[in-house]
Design a protein around this motif. Structure first.
Motif, PDB file in Angstrom:
ATOM      1  N   ALA A 250       0.825  -1.207   0.000  1.00 36.90           N
ATOM      2  CA  ALA A 250       0.000   0.000   0.000  1.00 36.90           C
ATOM      3  C   ALA A 250       0.858   1.256   0.000  1.00 36.90           C
ATOM      4  CB  ALA A 250      -0.924   0.001   1.212  1.00 36.90           C
ATOM      5  N   ASN A 251       2.113   1.141   0.388  1.00 36.40           N
ATOM      6  CA  ASN A 251       3.024   2.285   0.423  1.00 36.40           C
ATOM      7  C   ASN A 251       3.846   2.328  -0.851  1.00 36.40           C
ATOM      8  OD1 ASN A 251       2.202   2.806   3.064  1.00 36.40           O
ATOM      9  ND2 ASN A 251       3.742   1.419   3.887  1.00 36.40           N
ATOM     10  N   LEU A 252       3.895   3.494  -1.462  1.00 41.69           N
ATOM     11  CA  LEU A 252       4.693   3.661  -2.672  1.00 41.69           C
ATOM     12  C   LEU A 252       6.074   4.170  -2.302  1.00 41.69           C
ATOM     13  CD1 LEU A 252       2.144   5.359  -5.093  1.00 41.69           C
ATOM     14  CD2 LEU A 252       2.924   3.002  -5.119  1.00 41.69           C
ATOM     15  N   ASP A 253       7.088   3.532  -2.849  1.00 44.79           N
ATOM     16  CA  ASP A 253       8.431   4.051  -2.649  1.00 44.79           C
ATOM     17  C   ASP A 253       8.794   4.916  -3.847  1.00 44.79           C
ATOM     18  OD1 ASP A 253       8.740   2.116  -4.557  1.00 44.79           O
ATOM     19  OD2 ASP A 253      10.435   1.114  -3.595  1.00 44.79           O
ATOM     20  N   LYS A 254      10.003   5.459  -3.858  1.00 48.98           N
ATOM     21  CA  LYS A 254      10.362   6.388  -4.926  1.00 48.98           C
ATOM     22  C   LYS A 254      10.481   5.692  -6.276  1.00 48.98           C
ATOM     23  CE  LYS A 254      15.255   6.419  -3.686  1.00 48.98           C
ATOM     24  NZ  LYS A 254      16.365   7.258  -3.289  1.00 48.98           N
ATOM     25  N   ASP A 255      10.867   4.405  -6.305  1.00 46.59           N
ATOM     26  CA  ASP A 255      10.940   3.681  -7.575  1.00 46.59           C
ATOM     27  C   ASP A 255       9.551   3.497  -8.185  1.00 46.59           C
ATOM     28  OD1 ASP A 255      13.686   3.473  -7.415  1.00 46.59           O
ATOM     29  OD2 ASP A 255      13.610   1.539  -6.364  1.00 46.59           O
ATOM     30  N   ALA A 256       8.579   3.165  -7.347  1.00 43.49           N
ATOM     31  CA  ALA A 256       7.209   3.006  -7.836  1.00 43.49           C
ATOM     32  C   ALA A 256       6.669   4.340  -8.350  1.00 43.49           C
ATOM     33  CB  ALA A 256       6.310   2.463  -6.730  1.00 43.49           C
ATOM     34  N   PHE A 257       6.991   5.418  -7.642  1.00 40.97           N
ATOM     35  CA  PHE A 257       6.543   6.740  -8.066  1.00 40.97           C
ATOM     36  C   PHE A 257       7.127   7.089  -9.426  1.00 40.97           C
ATOM     37  CE2 PHE A 257       6.641  11.357  -8.212  1.00 40.97           C
ATOM     38  CZ  PHE A 257       5.374  11.688  -7.770  1.00 40.97           C
TER      39      PHE A 257
ATOM     40  N   MET B 184       6.909  16.479  -9.967  1.00 38.74           N
ATOM     41  CA  MET B 184       8.336  16.405  -9.646  1.00 38.74           C
ATOM     42  C   MET B 184       8.604  16.911  -8.224  1.00 38.74           C
ATOM     43  SD  MET B 184       9.717  14.841 -12.041  1.00 38.74           S
ATOM     44  CE  MET B 184      11.394  14.973 -11.494  1.00 38.74           C
ATOM     45  N   ALA B 185       7.874  17.926  -7.796  1.00 37.80           N
ATOM     46  CA  ALA B 185       8.018  18.420  -6.425  1.00 37.80           C
ATOM     47  C   ALA B 185       7.566  17.346  -5.434  1.00 37.80           C
ATOM     48  CB  ALA B 185       7.210  19.695  -6.233  1.00 37.80           C
ATOM     49  N   SER B 186       6.495  16.638  -5.759  1.00 33.84           N
ATOM     50  CA  SER B 186       6.036  15.545  -4.901  1.00 33.84           C
ATOM     51  C   SER B 186       7.086  14.447  -4.820  1.00 33.84           C
ATOM     52  CB  SER B 186       4.730  14.951  -5.428  1.00 33.84           C
ATOM     53  OG  SER B 186       3.703  15.890  -5.386  1.00 33.84           O
ATOM     54  N   PHE B 187       7.704  14.139  -5.952  1.00 35.06           N
ATOM     55  CA  PHE B 187       8.761  13.128  -5.957  1.00 35.06           C
ATOM     56  C   PHE B 187       9.939  13.568  -5.102  1.00 35.06           C
ATOM     57  CE2 PHE B 187      12.722  11.513  -7.815  1.00 35.06           C
ATOM     58  CZ  PHE B 187      12.557  10.185  -7.493  1.00 35.06           C
ATOM     59  N   SER B 188      10.307  14.838  -5.207  1.00 33.49           N
ATOM     60  CA  SER B 188      11.419  15.365  -4.420  1.00 33.49           C
ATOM     61  C   SER B 188      11.116  15.277  -2.925  1.00 33.49           C
ATOM     62  CB  SER B 188      11.692  16.806  -4.823  1.00 33.49           C
ATOM     63  OG  SER B 188      12.704  17.353  -4.032  1.00 33.49           O
ATOM     64  N   GLN B 189       9.896  15.609  -2.533  1.00 32.86           N
ATOM     65  CA  GLN B 189       9.501  15.507  -1.131  1.00 32.86           C
ATOM     66  C   GLN B 189       9.534  14.058  -0.655  1.00 32.86           C
ATOM     67  OE1 GLN B 189       5.658  17.377  -1.120  1.00 32.86           O
ATOM     68  NE2 GLN B 189       6.483  19.354  -0.484  1.00 32.86           N
ATOM     69  N   LEU B 190       9.056  13.150  -1.484  1.00 30.57           N
ATOM     70  CA  LEU B 190       9.066  11.729  -1.138  1.00 30.57           C
ATOM     71  C   LEU B 190      10.495  11.245  -0.924  1.00 30.57           C
ATOM     72  CD1 LEU B 190       7.651   8.941  -0.899  1.00 30.57           C
ATOM     73  CD2 LEU B 190       7.971   8.728  -3.369  1.00 30.57           C
ATOM     74  N   GLU B 191      11.397  11.631  -1.800  1.00 29.81           N
ATOM     75  CA  GLU B 191      12.791  11.205  -1.680  1.00 29.81           C
ATOM     76  C   GLU B 191      13.433  11.780  -0.417  1.00 29.81           C
ATOM     77  OE1 GLU B 191      16.680  10.702  -4.501  1.00 29.81           O
ATOM     78  OE2 GLU B 191      15.340  12.373  -4.922  1.00 29.81           O
ATOM     79  N   GLN B 192      13.163  13.045  -0.118  1.00 27.80           N
ATOM     80  CA  GLN B 192      13.723  13.663   1.079  1.00 27.80           C
ATOM     81  C   GLN B 192      13.193  12.992   2.343  1.00 27.80           C
ATOM     82  OE1 GLN B 192      12.896  17.831   0.756  1.00 27.80           O
ATOM     83  NE2 GLN B 192      14.444  18.173  -0.809  1.00 27.80           N
ATOM     84  N   MET B 193      11.909  12.670   2.363  1.00 32.01           N
ATOM     85  CA  MET B 193      11.335  12.001   3.528  1.00 32.01           C
ATOM     86  C   MET B 193      11.914  10.603   3.690  1.00 32.01           C
ATOM     87  SD  MET B 193       7.389  13.313   3.384  1.00 32.01           S
ATOM     88  CE  MET B 193       6.819  12.086   4.504  1.00 32.01           C
ATOM     89  N   THR B 194      12.126   9.893   2.593  1.00 31.17           N
ATOM     90  CA  THR B 194      12.724   8.563   2.653  1.00 31.17           C
ATOM     91  C   THR B 194      14.143   8.637   3.192  1.00 31.17           C
ATOM     92  OG1 THR B 194      11.393   7.855   0.765  1.00 31.17           O
ATOM     93  CG2 THR B 194      13.313   6.521   1.285  1.00 31.17           C
ATOM     94  N   ASN B 195      14.922   9.583   2.706  1.00 29.35           N
ATOM     95  CA  ASN B 195      16.297   9.754   3.186  1.00 29.35           C
ATOM     96  C   ASN B 195      16.332  10.145   4.661  1.00 29.35           C
ATOM     97  OD1 ASN B 195      17.203   9.154   0.623  1.00 29.35           O
ATOM     98  ND2 ASN B 195      17.536  11.281   0.043  1.00 29.35           N
ATOM     99  N   MET B 196      15.423  11.021   5.063  1.00 36.23           N
ATOM    100  CA  MET B 196      15.369  11.442   6.461  1.00 36.23           C
ATOM    101  C   MET B 196      14.968  10.268   7.357  1.00 36.23           C
ATOM    102  SD  MET B 196      13.524  14.771   8.178  1.00 36.23           S
ATOM    103  CE  MET B 196      11.951  14.423   7.469  1.00 36.23           C
ATOM    104  N   SER B 197      14.048   9.463   6.903  1.00 39.38           N
ATOM    105  CA  SER B 197      13.606   8.304   7.679  1.00 39.38           C
ATOM    106  C   SER B 197      14.734   7.299   7.862  1.00 39.38           C
ATOM    107  CB  SER B 197      12.419   7.639   6.978  1.00 39.38           C
ATOM    108  OG  SER B 197      12.058   6.449   7.632  1.00 39.38           O
ATOM    109  N   SER B 198      15.474   7.013   6.806  1.00 38.05           N
ATOM    110  CA  SER B 198      16.573   6.052   6.931  1.00 38.05           C
ATOM    111  C   SER B 198      17.699   6.635   7.787  1.00 38.05           C
ATOM    112  CB  SER B 198      17.092   5.630   5.562  1.00 38.05           C
ATOM    113  OG  SER B 198      17.644   6.715   4.868  1.00 38.05           O
TER     114      SER B 198
END
Length: 147
Positions: free
Chosen positions: A20-27, A53-67
């Motif tokens: 149910a969760n999309l990662d950056k590759d799926a996006f 593209m802004a949504s993708f950038s936010q998703l990537e930043q949140m993923t990096n911050m989470s890890s």
């Protein structure tokens, strides 16, 4: 031109399984599919593309911050474990609850172990307690034993 009715989406059995969760590759796959299948006579508007593209950038930043945060937490747990290893051969006073009664006991730490995020102390009286139960630490060595 007549379209075969079996090709309509509502007539097909569509069962989906997956995350149910999309990662950056799926996006990115969704975005690329959208771009390759868009109508050439009605292309995506620039504002829509920039918003995606802004949504993708936010998703990537949140993923990096989470890890990064997960790595930080794991380092803290390891550091706490190493700090508690200094309690070996020390006398600790701790509280334990038996029913309504709170008992204060003293014992010497024999070993330290980690279970998940919790640090456990094995004592010479056979008990294993959480490090959070300790309220006082004393050296169990007598002055004569110090070399």
């Amino acid at each position: 031109m007549k379209v075969d009715s079996s090709l309509y989406l509502n007539s097909q059995n569509q069962t989906r399984e997956g995350n149910a969760n999309l990662d950056k590759d799926a996006f990115l796959k969704i975005l690329m599919t959208q771009l390759t299948n868009q109508d050439p006579l009605d292309p995506m508007k620039d504002q829509d593309f920039v918003a995606q593209m802004a949504s993708f950038s936010q998703l990537e930043q949140m993923t990096n911050m989470s890890s990064g945060f997960e790595s930080f937490v794991n380092q803290q747990i390891s550091q706490n474990f190493l700090q508690f290893s200094n309690l070996i051969d020390k006398e600790v006073s701790y509280q334990t609850r038996e029913g309504e009664e709170i008992k204060e006991l003293t014992a010497t730490v024999e070993s330290v172990k980690r279970e998940g995020n919790e640090i456990l102390l094995s004592l010479n009286n056979g008990q294993t307690i959480s490090a959070a139960q300790v309220y006082q630490i004393e050296s169990s060595m007598n002055e004569e034993e110090v070399v």
